[in-house]
Motif scaffolding. Structure first.
Motif, short mmCIF file in Angstrom:
data_model
loop_
_atom_site.label_atom_id
_atom_site.label_comp_id
_atom_site.label_asym_id
_atom_site.label_seq_id
_atom_site.Cartn_x
_atom_site.Cartn_y
_atom_site.Cartn_z
N ALA A 55 13.53 -104.35 0.60
CA ALA A 55 14.85 -103.71 0.46
C ALA A 55 15.95 -104.75 0.56
O ALA A 55 16.93 -104.73 -0.20
N ARG A 56 15.80 -105.69 1.48
CA ARG A 56 16.82 -106.74 1.62
C ARG A 56 16.92 -107.57 0.34
O ARG A 56 18.01 -107.86 -0.15
N ALA A 57 15.76 -107.92 -0.21
CA ALA A 57 15.76 -108.75 -1.42
C ALA A 57 16.44 -108.00 -2.57
O ALA A 57 17.22 -108.58 -3.34
N ILE A 58 16.19 -106.70 -2.67
CA ILE A 58 16.80 -105.91 -3.76
C ILE A 58 18.32 -105.87 -3.59
O ILE A 58 19.09 -106.04 -4.53
N LYS A 59 18.75 -105.63 -2.35
CA LYS A 59 20.20 -105.56 -2.10
C LYS A 59 20.86 -106.91 -2.37
O LYS A 59 21.95 -106.97 -2.93
N GLN A 60 20.17 -107.97 -1.94
CA GLN A 60 20.73 -109.32 -2.15
C GLN A 60 20.95 -109.58 -3.64
O GLN A 60 22.00 -110.06 -4.06
N ASP A 61 19.94 -109.18 -4.41
CA ASP A 61 20.03 -109.35 -5.87
C ASP A 61 21.17 -108.48 -6.43
O ASP A 61 21.97 -108.94 -7.24
N ASP A 304 33.74 -113.43 0.05
CA ASP A 304 33.56 -114.21 1.28
C ASP A 304 32.06 -114.47 1.45
O ASP A 304 31.29 -113.54 1.64
N PRO A 305 31.63 -115.74 1.40
CA PRO A 305 30.19 -116.03 1.38
C PRO A 305 29.44 -115.52 2.62
O PRO A 305 28.24 -115.28 2.55
N VAL A 306 30.12 -115.37 3.74
CA VAL A 306 29.44 -114.87 4.94
C VAL A 306 29.51 -113.34 4.99
O VAL A 306 28.52 -112.64 5.21
N LEU A 307 30.70 -112.81 4.74
CA LEU A 307 30.93 -111.37 4.90
C LEU A 307 30.23 -110.52 3.84
O LEU A 307 29.91 -109.35 4.06
N ARG A 308 29.93 -111.12 2.68
CA ARG A 308 29.33 -110.32 1.58
C ARG A 308 28.01 -109.68 2.00
O ARG A 308 27.63 -108.64 1.49
N GLU A 309 27.34 -110.28 2.98
CA GLU A 309 26.07 -109.71 3.44
C GLU A 309 26.26 -108.28 3.96
O GLU A 309 25.35 -107.45 3.90
N ALA A 310 27.46 -108.00 4.48
CA ALA A 310 27.73 -106.66 5.03
C ALA A 310 27.67 -105.58 3.94
O ALA A 310 27.47 -104.40 4.23
N LEU A 311 27.81 -105.99 2.67
CA LEU A 311 27.74 -105.02 1.56
C LEU A 311 26.31 -104.53 1.34
O LEU A 311 26.08 -103.62 0.56
N MET A 312 25.36 -105.14 2.02
CA MET A 312 23.97 -104.68 1.88
C MET A 312 23.68 -103.45 2.73
O MET A 312 22.61 -102.85 2.63
N CYS A 313 24.62 -103.08 3.57
CA CYS A 313 24.40 -101.97 4.52
C CYS A 313 24.05 -100.67 3.80
O CYS A 313 24.68 -100.31 2.81
N ILE A 314 23.04 -99.96 4.32
CA ILE A 314 22.67 -98.67 3.72
C ILE A 314 23.12 -97.51 4.63
O ILE A 314 22.67 -96.38 4.48
N CYS A 368 21.64 -105.31 17.17
CA CYS A 368 21.95 -104.71 15.85
C CYS A 368 21.20 -105.44 14.74
O CYS A 368 20.66 -104.81 13.83
N LYS A 369 21.12 -106.75 14.84
CA LYS A 369 20.42 -107.52 13.80
C LYS A 369 18.93 -107.19 13.83
O LYS A 369 18.29 -107.04 12.79
N ASP A 370 18.38 -107.08 15.03
CA ASP A 370 16.94 -106.80 15.15
C ASP A 370 16.58 -105.45 14.54
O ASP A 370 15.54 -105.30 13.93
N VAL A 371 17.45 -104.45 14.72
CA VAL A 371 17.08 -103.10 14.28
C VAL A 371 17.45 -102.85 12.82
O VAL A 371 16.88 -101.96 12.17
N CYS A 372 18.37 -103.61 12.27
CA CYS A 372 18.90 -103.33 10.93
C CYS A 372 17.78 -103.36 9.89
O CYS A 372 17.08 -104.37 9.74
N PRO A 373 17.61 -102.29 9.12
CA PRO A 373 16.50 -102.25 8.17
C PRO A 373 16.64 -103.25 7.03
O PRO A 373 15.64 -103.59 6.40
N VAL A 374 17.88 -103.72 6.77
CA VAL A 374 18.03 -104.74 5.73
C VAL A 374 18.41 -106.09 6.35
O VAL A 374 18.90 -106.99 5.65
N LYS A 375 18.17 -106.20 7.65
CA LYS A 375 18.28 -107.47 8.39
C LYS A 375 19.64 -108.15 8.24
O LYS A 375 19.72 -109.38 8.05
N ILE A 376 20.70 -107.37 8.28
CA ILE A 376 22.04 -107.98 8.19
C ILE A 376 22.30 -108.74 9.49
O ILE A 376 22.11 -108.21 10.59
#
Ligand code: SF4
Length: 476
Positions: A55-61, A304-314, A368-376
């Protein structure tokens, strides 16, 4: 049943939340129950970690080629007969929906659960236009009756007990008092059923939008999303630009993790595939379907190269359930539609400068990082936002607190450059604290560290070399 007055700022609101023992008891018990269910369904599903990575890889893509996927999604939705509207900000989204409600002569709106419509403050805008809005998710219905916002992104009424809800229904719906969940649910169900049949316009959020097929996916447990999207003649789906995923084959990876982390279920009860208004000859579905795709600060996050990861949130809400800050102060204290760890990283962009302080509302414990299903990596983003906020030329919202924090950080930075001094200070502190320790813990730290032990104990210094700190129980 009392409705809490709106505190003035985050410090006051969080202090009020932390001092409310009853609120903390409810949050603790709901979060603990959720974690127990989550752990169980995760442990019995061997491929959980693999699904998380997929799921993380799909969101990243998807986040990496949002523009391309949104163009494809729009093309497919339009081919299905939907009208697609891109809203640059909350006002544009609100205005479009209010104008649509007016032009289609709608008087009554039913809504499925949607945090995006909370973000754009849609209900007050519709009500101001003289349109009746009814939340149909049970938790949302309860908080709407109380005249307050949701306090959790998945469990809007997490801060209430069944007795609170019994009181509320007694006062607002005029039924005899009961705290029996089955009876309360039956009352809400019968009121809501009528409203679905009378509604002119339905609105829901979107969990995933599949570019390949032009399908909108709405997952839910109560069937209200299904009814809001099919019974009224006009239907509006509201989604952020980040909800798009490339292919239909990607969806199962998200469904495997979303139900488990959000509600501790293997799968949510309903997975709705919505693809357009009713076609000629079909009996069900809306006559007109509109899709509002919202930016509202998301493009800035993407840049924002760091903040964009937050867009992966489901939006599974699991990070709220494990967050020690959220569990102590509750969702209302954040004063943002998105509370908890995820709220602290997205609210400054989606809600604006009024939420600029939220990245500081964290202990950086990493749960929060440990539990996040897309490892944000939420702690990393929090630190990034703190750095951005403290380097901003704009005056801080709380100049006194900011000044003290900066002075403290500078003193620490000076000391940290001298490891010998640090070790010496550590030994002196350990000697001073030892007389305060009882059974390995210090229950009251001396000033200026006293605030730390208001809600938790501090581990007593151990003789000899320092070792890793063990987890400690909060003082509840
Ligand atoms: S950040 Fe992760 S854990 Fe938190 S709501 Fe989003 S997906 Fe869920």
């Amino acid at each position: 049943m009392t409705e809490s007055p709106k505190p003035r700022d985050f410090f006051q609101a969080s202090a009020a939340g932390a001092a409310d023992h009853e609120l903390r008891r409810k949050l603790e018990s709901a979060s603990a129950r959720h974690l127990e269910h989550f752990t169980q369904v995760r442990d019995e599903f061997a491929p959980y970690e693999a699904e998380r990575s997929a799921a993380r890889a799909i969101k990243q893509d998807a986040i990496g080629r949002l523009d391309e996927l949104l163009i494809e999604l729009t093309r497919k939705l339009e081919a299905h007969g939907c009208k697609v509207f891109f809203a640059a900000n909350a006002a544009e989204a609100r205005d479009y929906i209010v104008a649509l409600a007016r032009s289609s002569g709608a008087h009554r709106v039913v809504k499925g659960k949607s945090m995006t419509t909370e973000e754009i403050a849609l209900n007050p805008a519709l009500e101001q236009a003289g349109i009746e809005v009814l939340e149909t998710d049970l938790g949302e219905y309860i908080v709407q009756l109380r005249g307050e916002p949701p306090s959790h992104i998945i469990t809007p009424a997490i801060h209430l007990s069944k007795e609170d809800i019994g009181d509320l229904f007694h006062v607002k719906l005029g039924i005899p008092y009961t705290a029996e969940p089955a009876e309360l649910t039956a009352v809400a169900r019968s009121r809501l059923r009528e409203s679905f049949l009378r509604a002119d316009l339905g609105i829901t959020g979107v969990n995933f939008a599949i570019a390949e097929t032009g399908s909108l996916i709405v997952v839910e447990n109560e069937g209200n999303g299904r009814m809001s999207s099919t019974l009224p003649e006009v239907f509006v789906a509201v989604m952020g630009i980040e909800k798009v995923i490339p292919k239909l084959a990607d969806l199962p990876h998200f469904l495997e993790i979303l139900g488990r982390t959000a509600t501790g279920q293997k799968l949510t009860t309903y997975t709705n595939f919505i693809q357009g208004p009713r076609a000629p000859g079909e009996l069900d579905g809306p006559r007109e379907m509109h899709v509002v795709i919202l930016d509202n600060g998301r493009s800035a996050m993407l840049a924002d190269p760091v903040l964009r990861e937050a867009l992966m949130c489901i939006r599974c809400g699991a990070c709220l359930n494990v967050c020690p800050v959220y569990r102590h102060i509750g969702g209302h204290a954040y004063q943002s539609p998105y509370p908890g760890p995820i709220g602290s990283i997205i609210s400054p962009n989606l809600v604006g400068s009024a939420a600029a302080h939220l990245p500081f509302a964290s202990t950086l414990c990493g749960a929060c990082k440990d539990v996040c299903p897309v490892k944000i990596d939420i702690p990393r983003i929090l630190l990034h936002l703190r750095w951005k906020e403290s380097s901003s030329p704009a005056p801080p919202q709380w100049p006194g607190a900011a000044r003290r924090a900066r002075a403290g950080a500078r003193r620490f930075a000076r000391m940290a450059r001298h490891p010998r001094t640090m070790r010496l200070m550590g030994r002196i502190a350990a000697l001073m604290l030892r007389p305060l320790a009882r059974d390995g813990w210090i229950r009251r730290m001396p000033s200026p560290f006293g605030n730390w032990t208001i809600l938790r104990d501090f581990p007593a210094p151990r003789p000899g070399r320092p070792r890793a700190t063990e987890n400690q129980d909060a003082k509840l």
